[in-house]
Design a protein around this motif. Structure first.
Motif, PDB file in Angstrom:
ATOM      1  N   ALA A   1       0.545  -0.927  -0.270  1.00 13.89           N
ATOM      2  CA  ALA A   1       0.147   0.027  -0.227  1.00 13.89           C
ATOM      3  C   ALA A   1       0.881   1.704   0.117  1.00 13.89           C
ATOM      4  CB  ALA A   1      -0.526   0.131   1.464  1.00 13.89           C
ATOM      5  N   GLN A   2       2.135   1.516   0.900  1.00 14.26           N
ATOM      6  CA  GLN A   2       2.639   2.583   0.527  1.00 14.26           C
ATOM      7  C   GLN A   2       3.556   3.041  -0.512  1.00 14.26           C
ATOM      8  OE1 GLN A   2       2.812   4.460   3.488  1.00 14.26           O
ATOM      9  NE2 GLN A   2       0.869   3.705   4.481  1.00 14.26           N
ATOM     10  N   ARG A   3       3.737   1.546  -1.438  1.00 14.27           N
ATOM     11  CA  ARG A   3       4.545   1.338  -2.769  1.00 14.27           C
ATOM     12  C   ARG A   3       3.644   2.485  -3.539  1.00 14.27           C
ATOM     13  NH1 ARG A   3       9.352  -0.939  -4.329  1.00 14.27           N
ATOM     14  NH2 ARG A   3       9.458  -0.916  -2.992  1.00 14.27           N
ATOM     15  N   ALA A   4       2.128   1.900  -3.446  1.00 16.63           N
ATOM     16  CA  ALA A   4       1.852   2.364  -4.179  1.00 16.63           C
ATOM     17  C   ALA A   4       0.877   3.605  -3.957  1.00 16.63           C
ATOM     18  CB  ALA A   4       0.468   1.026  -4.277  1.00 16.63           C
ATOM     19  N   LYS A   5       0.873   3.935  -2.971  1.00 16.22           N
ATOM     20  CA  LYS A   5       0.056   5.070  -3.042  1.00 16.22           C
ATOM     21  C   LYS A   5       1.198   6.311  -3.104  1.00 16.22           C
ATOM     22  CE  LYS A   5      -0.684   8.709   1.433  1.00 16.22           C
ATOM     23  NZ  LYS A   5       1.007   8.815   1.249  1.00 16.22           N
ATOM     24  N   THR A   6       2.981   6.043  -2.526  1.00 17.36           N
ATOM     25  CA  THR A   6       3.549   6.397  -3.179  1.00 17.36           C
ATOM     26  C   THR A   6       3.453   6.860  -4.944  1.00 17.36           C
ATOM     27  OG1 THR A   6       5.464   6.407  -2.521  1.00 17.36           O
ATOM     28  CG2 THR A   6       6.190   6.645  -3.381  1.00 17.36           C
ATOM     29  N   LEU A   7       3.372   5.877  -5.664  1.00 14.17           N
ATOM     30  CA  LEU A   7       3.089   5.746  -6.836  1.00 14.17           C
ATOM     31  C   LEU A   7       2.055   6.103  -7.623  1.00 14.17           C
ATOM     32  CD1 LEU A   7       4.223   2.267  -8.069  1.00 14.17           C
ATOM     33  CD2 LEU A   7       5.675   4.107  -7.755  1.00 14.17           C
ATOM     34  N   LEU A   8       1.742   6.571  -7.005  1.00 13.98           N
ATOM     35  CA  LEU A   8      -0.069   6.946  -7.326  1.00 13.98           C
ATOM     36  C   LEU A   8       0.286   9.162  -7.144  1.00 13.98           C
ATOM     37  CD1 LEU A   8      -3.653   6.752  -6.266  1.00 13.98           C
ATOM     38  CD2 LEU A   8      -2.920   8.846  -5.784  1.00 13.98           C
ATOM     39  N   GLU A   9       0.002   9.229  -5.921  1.00 19.87           N
ATOM     40  CA  GLU A   9       0.934  10.437  -6.089  1.00 19.87           C
ATOM     41  C   GLU A   9       2.427  10.731  -6.421  1.00 19.87           C
ATOM     42  OE1 GLU A   9       2.194  10.307  -1.362  1.00 19.87           O
ATOM     43  OE2 GLU A   9       0.010  10.753  -0.531  1.00 19.87           O
ATOM     44  N   ALA A  10       3.180  10.008  -7.406  1.00 18.43           N
ATOM     45  CA  ALA A  10       3.807  10.216  -8.325  1.00 18.43           C
ATOM     46  C   ALA A  10       3.074  10.407  -9.805  1.00 18.43           C
ATOM     47  CB  ALA A  10       5.273   9.580  -8.283  1.00 18.43           C
ATOM     48  N   GLY A  11       2.163  10.313  -9.770  1.00 20.44           N
ATOM     49  CA  GLY A  11       1.434  10.504 -11.160  1.00 20.44           C
ATOM     50  C   GLY A  11       1.501   8.967 -12.037  1.00 20.44           C
ATOM     51  N   LEU A  12       2.133   8.444 -10.976  1.00 15.50           N
ATOM     52  CA  LEU A  12       1.744   6.889 -12.434  1.00 15.50           C
ATOM     53  C   LEU A  12       0.778   6.243 -12.460  1.00 15.50           C
ATOM     54  CD1 LEU A  12       4.588   4.908 -13.761  1.00 15.50           C
ATOM     55  CD2 LEU A  12       3.341   3.370 -11.505  1.00 15.50           C
ATOM     56  N   PHE A  13      -0.456   6.461 -12.236  1.00 16.67           N
ATOM     57  CA  PHE A  13      -1.258   5.797 -12.133  1.00 16.67           C
ATOM     58  C   PHE A  13      -2.644   6.980 -11.286  1.00 16.67           C
ATOM     59  CE2 PHE A  13      -1.015   4.126  -8.413  1.00 16.67           C
ATOM     60  CZ  PHE A  13      -1.701   3.732  -7.756  1.00 16.67           C
TER      61      PHE A  13
END
Length: 350
Positions: free
Chosen positions: A89-101
């Motif tokens: 969840a923390q990895r996905a949160k970082t990627l979401l906030e970076a705009g990956l998805f």
């Protein structure tokens, strides 16, 4: 991107969206991060990604989704099924906030793959008012660039409500690549077109109306640790009159670690597959007469497993592969005595 606290909701109608499906129980999952609602309002296709203690592989999965071709608008729901460290969840949160998805990252703290799918599909129905279909990919898989495009093109024209796609195993130990011919690693079909049924939720597209008709909980959570909740779901969908379609071009690659090439794991998977098939058959054939019918089929399959195994062994030139039919039959018989192979009870061994 907006981080959000855990929310509880008893039905979709109270949220103000268009979903006619109502939920009698509060949400069991919490929202860790999400895109602004206005970014999600018009999304018709939502890809659900369950994850458990594989943050690096999850990132590879999400990057494969970000690389999709065809220009389709879609969102992603990552559902973390590990309630303590929540590394995925923390990895996905970082990627979401970076705009990956764009989409949501949620946590379903109650361990179990059916619970994770139920949380993801419920989240899709209640957060995406324009939802038309949910799709799925596991956190040990990567989608080929044309995966989404192939599914959506098929869904636009094919007379079906449930779609499946191919999954190619990629073995960490390349010397074990011959195992790709084993039934536990092969896709059920190899050509696009109508099929009798799907069996696996590893790679799918399901129209919204299927979820609304079958109702919540979508997957039976008694299958959480044995697997088979997806097969049971597809069996009920077929009984409800829904149709199935195979999309060979909607392709994914699945990473197969060393442990999945060991004889013990492969044999356990065969036994498990047999137990699942017998369990679902008993549900379809209740009562003493139905149980005898299922038992008779199990015994017949055990007898037939000898010539079938010989034929499969000669074709594959593998004794390991030749044993599959016997393992399935034995798994069916063991389930008659309440023996269930819970391969998912200890994820680190799966």
């Amino acid at each position: 991107m907006v981080a959000a606290e855990s929310t509880k909701q008893t039905d979709a109608g109270a949220r103000g969206d268009a979903s006619p499906l109502r939920f009698a129980t509060p949400e069991s999952f919490g929202v860790v991060a999400q895109s602004p609602p206005e970014m999600l309002a018009g999304v018709a296709s939502v890809v659900c990604v369950p994850t458990f203690r594989r943050p690096d592989m999850l990132e590879a999965t999400l990057r494969s989704l970000a690389a999709q071709t065809g220009g389709h608008d879609f969102a992603v729901i990552v559902v973390e099924n590990e309630g303590q460290e929540q590394a995925g969840a923390q990895r996905a949160k970082t990627l979401l906030e970076a705009g990956l998805f764009k989409g949501l990252v949620i946590v379903e703290p109650r361990q179990g793959n059916c619970k994770a799918y139920n949380a993801a599909w419920r989240c899709a129905l209640t957060r995406f008012p324009a939802l038309q279909q949910v799709l799925g990919i596991d956190d040990d898989e990567e989608a080929e660039p044309g995966w989404l495009d192939a599914f959506l093109k098929a869904a636009a024209t094919a007379p079906a409500e449930l779609f499946g796609g191919s999954v190619t195993p990629v073995f960490a130990d390349r010397s074990r690549a011959w195992l790709a011919a084993h039934p536990v690693f092969r896709s059920h079909y190899a050509a696009s077109g109508p099929v009798p049924m799907l069996y696996s939720s590893a790679n799918y597209l399901i129209r919204r109306e299927v979820l609304e008709r079958l109702g919540f909980p979508f997957l039976d959570e008694s299958f959480d640790f044995t697997g088979g909740g997806d097969t049971d779901f597809f069996t009920r969908a077929r009984a409800a009159g829904f149709r199935f379609w195979w999309v060979q071009e909607a392709a994914q690659r699945e990473t197969m670690p060393q442990r999945r090439t060991e004889f013990g794991w492969i044999a356990a998977r065969g036994l498990r597959n047999g137990a699942i098939s017998a369990t679902i058959a008993r549900r379809q054939n209740p009562g003493a007469a139905g149980r005898l019918k299922v038992l008779a089929k199990s015994l017949a399959l055990l007898a037939a497993s000898v010539p079938r195994g010989i034929a499969l062994g000669l074709k594959s030139r593998s004794g390991t592969i030749a044993l599959y039919h016997a393992q399935v039959a034995l798994g069916r018989l063991m389930s008659e005595f309440g023996v269930a192979n819970e391969q998912y009870r200890k994820p680190e061994k799966n």
